[in-house]
Design a protein around this motif. Structure first.
Motif, PDB file in Angstrom:
ATOM      1  N   SER A  35       0.842  -1.202   0.000  1.00 47.25           N
ATOM      2  CA  SER A  35       0.000   0.000   0.000  1.00 47.25           C
ATOM      3  C   SER A  35       0.875   1.250   0.000  1.00 47.25           C
ATOM      4  O   SER A  35       2.006   1.243   0.492  1.00 47.25           O
ATOM      5  CB  SER A  35      -0.928   0.003   1.220  1.00 47.25           C
ATOM      6  N   MET A  36       0.323   2.315  -0.547  1.00 51.94           N
ATOM      7  CA  MET A  36       1.051   3.581  -0.630  1.00 51.94           C
ATOM      8  C   MET A  36       1.496   4.058   0.749  1.00 51.94           C
ATOM      9  O   MET A  36       2.629   4.493   0.922  1.00 51.94           O
ATOM     10  CB  MET A  36       0.176   4.651  -1.288  1.00 51.94           C
ATOM     11  N   GLU A  37       0.600   3.956   1.736  1.00 49.01           N
ATOM     12  CA  GLU A  37       0.940   4.445   3.069  1.00 49.01           C
ATOM     13  C   GLU A  37       2.114   3.685   3.661  1.00 49.01           C
ATOM     14  O   GLU A  37       3.000   4.276   4.280  1.00 49.01           O
ATOM     15  CB  GLU A  37      -0.244   4.332   4.040  1.00 49.01           C
ATOM     16  N   VAL A  38       2.126   2.373   3.497  1.00 45.96           N
ATOM     17  CA  VAL A  38       3.228   1.562   4.034  1.00 45.96           C
ATOM     18  C   VAL A  38       4.534   1.939   3.333  1.00 45.96           C
ATOM     19  O   VAL A  38       5.578   2.065   3.970  1.00 45.96           O
ATOM     20  CB  VAL A  38       2.929   0.054   3.901  1.00 45.96           C
ATOM     21  N   ALA A  39       4.476   2.146   2.028  1.00 50.33           N
ATOM     22  CA  ALA A  39       5.677   2.529   1.280  1.00 50.33           C
ATOM     23  C   ALA A  39       6.259   3.835   1.823  1.00 50.33           C
ATOM     24  O   ALA A  39       7.464   3.941   2.066  1.00 50.33           O
ATOM     25  CB  ALA A  39       5.347   2.682  -0.208  1.00 50.33           C
ATOM     26  N   PHE A  40       5.404   4.823   2.038  1.00 46.72           N
ATOM     27  CA  PHE A  40       5.886   6.128   2.464  1.00 46.72           C
ATOM     28  C   PHE A  40       6.189   6.199   3.967  1.00 46.72           C
ATOM     29  O   PHE A  40       6.748   7.187   4.439  1.00 46.72           O
ATOM     30  CB  PHE A  40       4.935   7.230   1.990  1.00 46.72           C
ATOM     31  N   LEU A  41       5.873   5.135   4.695  1.00 48.91           N
ATOM     32  CA  LEU A  41       6.329   4.993   6.084  1.00 48.91           C
ATOM     33  C   LEU A  41       7.772   4.492   6.134  1.00 48.91           C
ATOM     34  O   LEU A  41       8.458   4.651   7.141  1.00 48.91           O
ATOM     35  CB  LEU A  41       5.454   3.982   6.840  1.00 48.91           C
ATOM     36  N   GLY A  42       8.234   3.865   5.051  1.00 51.44           N
ATOM     37  CA  GLY A  42       9.561   3.256   5.006  1.00 51.44           C
ATOM     38  C   GLY A  42      10.696   4.175   5.436  1.00 51.44           C
ATOM     39  O   GLY A  42      11.531   3.785   6.260  1.00 51.44           O
ATOM     40  N   PRO A  43      10.770   5.398   4.915  1.00 54.23           N
ATOM     41  CA  PRO A  43      11.865   6.285   5.325  1.00 54.23           C
ATOM     42  C   PRO A  43      11.898   6.555   6.830  1.00 54.23           C
ATOM     43  O   PRO A  43      12.968   6.616   7.432  1.00 54.23           O
ATOM     44  CB  PRO A  43      11.601   7.567   4.526  1.00 54.23           C
ATOM     45  N   ARG A  44      10.714   6.680   7.447  1.00 56.76           N
ATOM     46  CA  ARG A  44      10.704   6.898   8.900  1.00 56.76           C
ATOM     47  C   ARG A  44      11.229   5.668   9.635  1.00 56.76           C
ATOM     48  O   ARG A  44      11.951   5.790  10.628  1.00 56.76           O
ATOM     49  CB  ARG A  44       9.309   7.251   9.392  1.00 56.76           C
ATOM     50  N   LYS A  45      10.863   4.478   9.165  1.00 53.79           N
ATOM     51  CA  LYS A  45      11.367   3.251   9.798  1.00 53.79           C
ATOM     52  C   LYS A  45      12.896   3.221   9.722  1.00 53.79           C
ATOM     53  O   LYS A  45      13.568   2.872  10.692  1.00 53.79           O
ATOM     54  CB  LYS A  45      10.771   2.016   9.122  1.00 53.79           C
ATOM     55  N   ILE A  46      13.427   3.594   8.571  1.00 53.92           N
ATOM     56  CA  ILE A  46      14.887   3.642   8.408  1.00 53.92           C
ATOM     57  C   ILE A  46      15.480   4.671   9.368  1.00 53.92           C
ATOM     58  O   ILE A  46      16.470   4.399  10.048  1.00 53.92           O
ATOM     59  CB  ILE A  46      15.259   3.956   6.941  1.00 53.92           C
ATOM     60  N   ALA A  47      14.877   5.843   9.424  1.00 50.68           N
ATOM     61  CA  ALA A  47      15.370   6.905  10.307  1.00 50.68           C
ATOM     62  C   ALA A  47      15.362   6.451  11.764  1.00 50.68           C
ATOM     63  O   ALA A  47      16.322   6.691  12.508  1.00 50.68           O
ATOM     64  CB  ALA A  47      14.526   8.173  10.143  1.00 50.68           C
ATOM     65  N   ASP A  48      14.285   5.800  12.172  1.00 53.55           N
ATOM     66  CA  ASP A  48      14.177   5.328  13.556  1.00 53.55           C
ATOM     67  C   ASP A  48      15.281   4.329  13.893  1.00 53.55           C
ATOM     68  O   ASP A  48      15.793   4.309  15.005  1.00 53.55           O
ATOM     69  CB  ASP A  48      12.813   4.679  13.804  1.00 53.55           C
ATOM     70  N   ARG A  49      15.653   3.516  12.917  1.00 54.24           N
ATOM     71  CA  ARG A  49      16.635   2.449  13.171  1.00 54.24           C
ATOM     72  C   ARG A  49      18.075   2.900  12.993  1.00 54.24           C
ATOM     73  O   ARG A  49      18.997   2.213  13.405  1.00 54.24           O
ATOM     74  CB  ARG A  49      16.333   1.269  12.255  1.00 54.24           C
ATOM     75  N   MET A  50      18.260   4.062  12.359  1.00 49.53           N
ATOM     76  CA  MET A  50      19.615   4.558  12.114  1.00 49.53           C
ATOM     77  C   MET A  50      19.910   5.850  12.872  1.00 49.53           C
ATOM     78  O   MET A  50      20.909   6.511  12.609  1.00 49.53           O
ATOM     79  CB  MET A  50      19.841   4.764  10.610  1.00 49.53           C
ATOM     80  N   GLY A  51      19.016   6.224  13.766  1.00 44.11           N
ATOM     81  CA  GLY A  51      19.234   7.449  14.528  1.00 44.11           C
ATOM     82  C   GLY A  51      19.145   8.688  13.667  1.00 44.11           C
ATOM     83  O   GLY A  51      19.846   9.674  13.886  1.00 44.11           O
TER      84      GLY A  51
END
Length: 196
Positions: A35-51
Motif C-alpha cells: 500500500s502507498m501508506e506503508v511505502a511512504f512509512l519506510g523512510p521513517r522506519k529507516i530513520a528510527d533504526r539509524m538514529g
C-alpha cells in the motif's frame, strides 16, 4: 522544499517526507506491491533504526547491516531485503552524482532543467522506471511547488489537473480513497482484457 504532505497517514513520517527530498525519493521507490501508506512509512522506519535519515550514512552503510535494519519487523517492505538493497543503491547514486543533494535533480544545470530533463534524471535513478519517474515528477509539481517548464506534459496523465491516479494526487483521506478506487478500476480493466 518543505511542504506539508499527507502521504503515509503518520505525522512524523509525513514531516520527514516534507523536509527531506531523499526520504521522498525512497518512499516513491518503495511504492510497489504494497500500500502507498506503508511505502511512504519506510523512510521513517529507516530513520528510527539509524538514529536519523542521512543519505550519506545509508550509502556508506555495510549492506548486510543495512538490510538487517530494513527487514526487522515491521519491515520497510514486503520484500524487505531486495528493497533495502535498492534503497542503498539509490542513495549511493545520489551521493555519487549529486553529492547527496536530491534537489539537484530538479534544480542544477544551466539552463535550469525543464520537465523532460527532470524526468530523464529521475529515470536514471536505480529502481525508477518510466512510470515511477512520471509519478514522482507529478508529485513534485502538484504538492511541492517544483514546476519546471513542461512538467505536466512530461508527467503524462499523472500531471493532469484534478486527476486521481497516483500518490501525486493524495492530499487527504478523501483523495486517498479516490486514488484507490481508480487503481482498483485499472486492475479490474486489466484483468478483463484478454491476453494475447
Amino acid at each position: 522544499m518543505t511542504r506539508e504532505v499527507h502521504l503515509s497517514g503518520d505525522a512524523e513520517a509525513d514531516k520527514l517526507l516534507s523536509e527531506d527530498p531523499v526520504a521522498l525519493l525512497v518512499g516513491m521507490l518503495l511504492d510497489q506491491q504494497i500500500s502507498m501508506e506503508v511505502a511512504f512509512l519506510g523512510p521513517r522506519k529507516i530513520a528510527d533504526r539509524m538514529g536519523g535519515f542521512d543519505v550519506h550514512r545509508i550509502a556508506e552503510a555495510d549492506t548486510e547491516d543495512f538490510v538487517e535494519k530494513c527487514v526487522t519487523p515491521p519491515a520497510i517492505h514486503r520484500y524487505g531485503g531486495s528493497m533495502a538493497r535498492r534503497v542503498q543503491a539509490l542513495c549511493q547514486h545520489l551521493v555519487e552524482h549529486y553529492d547527496g543533494n536530491a534537489e539537484a535533480l530538479w534544480t542544477e544545470g544551466r539552463p535550469k532543467p525543464d520537465g523532460p530533463e527532470v524526468l530523464k534524471r529521475l529515470k536514471a535513478l536505480p529502481g525508477y522506471g518510466e512510470q515511477k519517474a512520471k509519478i514522482f515528477l507529478a508529485l513534485l509539481g502538484k504538492q511541492y511547488g517544483v514546476q519546471p517548464k513542461g512538467w505536466r506534459e512530461a508527467a503524462g496523465a499523472y500531471g493532469d489537473r484534478g486527476s486521481r491516479r497516483s500518490i501525486a494526487d493524495v492530499v487527504n483521506a478523501k483523495t486517498l480513497a479516490e486514488v484507490r478506487a481508480f487503481k482498483k478500476e485499472q486492475k479490474a480493466a486489466a484483468a478483463a482484457t484478454p491476453k494475447k
